[in-house]
Design an enzyme around this catalytic site. Structure first.
Site, PDB file in Angstrom:
ATOM      1  N   HIS A   1       0.869  -1.178   0.000  1.00 52.99           N
ATOM      2  CA  HIS A   1       0.000   0.000   0.000  1.00 52.99           C
ATOM      3  C   HIS A   1       0.905   1.226   0.000  1.00 52.99           C
ATOM      4  O   HIS A   1       2.151   1.100  -0.028  1.00 52.99           O
ATOM      5  CB  HIS A   1      -0.951  -0.021   1.206  1.00 52.99           C
TER       6      HIS A   1
ATOM      7  N   HIS B   1       4.019   1.444   2.297  1.00 48.89           N
ATOM      8  CA  HIS B   1       5.220   0.777   1.788  1.00 48.89           C
ATOM      9  C   HIS B   1       5.889   1.628   0.687  1.00 48.89           C
ATOM     10  O   HIS B   1       7.111   1.781   0.649  1.00 48.89           O
ATOM     11  CB  HIS B   1       4.870  -0.579   1.176  1.00 48.89           C
TER      12      HIS B   1
ATOM     13  N   LYS C   1       5.178   3.831  11.518  1.00 47.61           N
ATOM     14  CA  LYS C   1       3.936   3.126  11.860  1.00 47.61           C
ATOM     15  C   LYS C   1       4.220   2.027  12.889  1.00 47.61           C
ATOM     16  O   LYS C   1       3.459   1.817  13.821  1.00 47.61           O
ATOM     17  CB  LYS C   1       3.349   2.543  10.571  1.00 47.61           C
TER      18      LYS C   1
ATOM     19  N   GLN D   1       9.141  -1.509  16.508  1.00 47.30           N
ATOM     20  CA  GLN D   1       9.979  -2.328  15.614  1.00 47.30           C
ATOM     21  C   GLN D   1      11.180  -1.521  15.124  1.00 47.30           C
ATOM     22  O   GLN D   1      12.319  -2.012  15.099  1.00 47.30           O
ATOM     23  CB  GLN D   1       9.135  -2.790  14.429  1.00 47.30           C
TER      24      GLN D   1
END
Ligand code: AMP
Length: 282
Positions: free
Chosen positions: A34, A37, A150, A154
């Site tokens: 999407h 990315h 987002k 991470q």
């Protein structure tokens, strides 16, 4: 666009580009591409690099009962979008390419950074992430790699791994890309029914609420409390956490800028979002 499926193929292509003097920029993804990315690809292209994207649904980062089997996969569509975005090399490995049979190595970042928030909700998740990112870095040998804010925790975990293991790769962060109503783009949004899609707006609304509290001089704790109350009061949402944390360590926020992170379930779909608050400048 070069399409590679084996370690050998991608190494050969990367070597050719590097020999031509190009820097290698890497965008690891799990596909179902999407605009979030693709924003990483655009950022990488800005730096006049060879852009290598991987699409690999990493079994190690899914826990038992999570959505590994159901995770959306559409290789043809991903290839089309990557090509349109001017990706130079698409790496589409099978599990055996990334994890050689008999693999007995995992990469673990320990401590509160991986035990809090997503780490406590999804045991083993970050170990799966660091293991795959380390493996993919070993295969692609990028000079720089792009990650989205987002998945802010991470990003912090990957940065820590790279620092602790002196990996020779520059980690670049890109802002959250949102739908027009504020919902953070995610491959998992495809699971939502139209009614759930409406309910999912509560995550962004809770961050806006927190932002207003912070702008009015509220503390990080007050901002987190405001987001939490909003999530609890929103229909169709099962709130999981709302927390104000240090952007690098993910320990409870102190002074200065902090990340306000939220997680909630909408039906069986688990969504996360965050915003950076309390900046001293700007
Ligand atoms: P995924 O395919 O979900 O593993 O994501 C691959 C990369 O894209 C990760 O670095 C994500 O943080 C990033 N990403 C996913 N969604 C977004 C978004 N809405 N905005 C910015 N980056 C994103």
């Amino acid at each position: 666009m070069n399409v590679c499926r084996t370690v050998e193929e991608v190494r050969k292509v990367v070597r050719t580009h590097r020999d031509q003097g190009k820097r290698i920029a890497f965008v690891p993804t799990m596909g179902a591409l999407h605009d979030g990315h693709l924003s990483l690809v655009r950022a990488a292209l800005n730096h006049d690099t060879t852009v290598v994207m991987s699409v690999f649904v990493n079994p190690l980062q899914f826990g038992p009962g999570e959505d590994l089997d159901a995770y959306p996969r559409d290789e043809q569509r991903d290839l089309r979008l990557a090509e349109d975005a001017a990706v130079d090399v698409m790496f589409l490995p099978r599990v055996e390419e990334v994890y050689p049979p008999g693999r007995c190595t995992t990469v673990t970042v320990s401590g509160s950074l991986t035990s809090t928030l997503e780490g406590s909700s999804r045991p083993g998740h970050f170990e799966g992430v660091t293991t795959v990112v380390a493996a993919l870095f070993g295969i692609v040998t990028p000079d720089e790699a792009y990650f989205g804010e987002k998945d802010a925790q991470q990003l912090a975990v990957v940065r820590r791994m790279v620092r602790d293991l002196s990996m020779d790769v520059e980690i670049r962060a890109c802002p959250v890309v949102r739908e027009s109503d504020g919902l953070a783009m995610s491959s998992r949004n495809a699971y939502l029914t139209p009614v759930q899609r409406e309910h999912a707006r509560a995550l962004f609304a809770s961050l806006v609420q927190a932002e207003q509290v912070a702008a009015a001089g509220g503390s990080s704790g007050e901002a987190a409390a405001a987001a939490w109350v909003m999530l609890l009061q929103s229909p169709g949402i099962e709130a999981e956490y709302a927390a104000a944390v240090d952007p690098d360590t993910f320990e409870p926020a102190s002074e200065g800028s902090y990340r306000l992170c939220v997680a909630a379930r909408v039906g069986t779909t688990r969504l996360i979002d965050n915003v950076l608050l309390g900046r001293r400048t700007e």
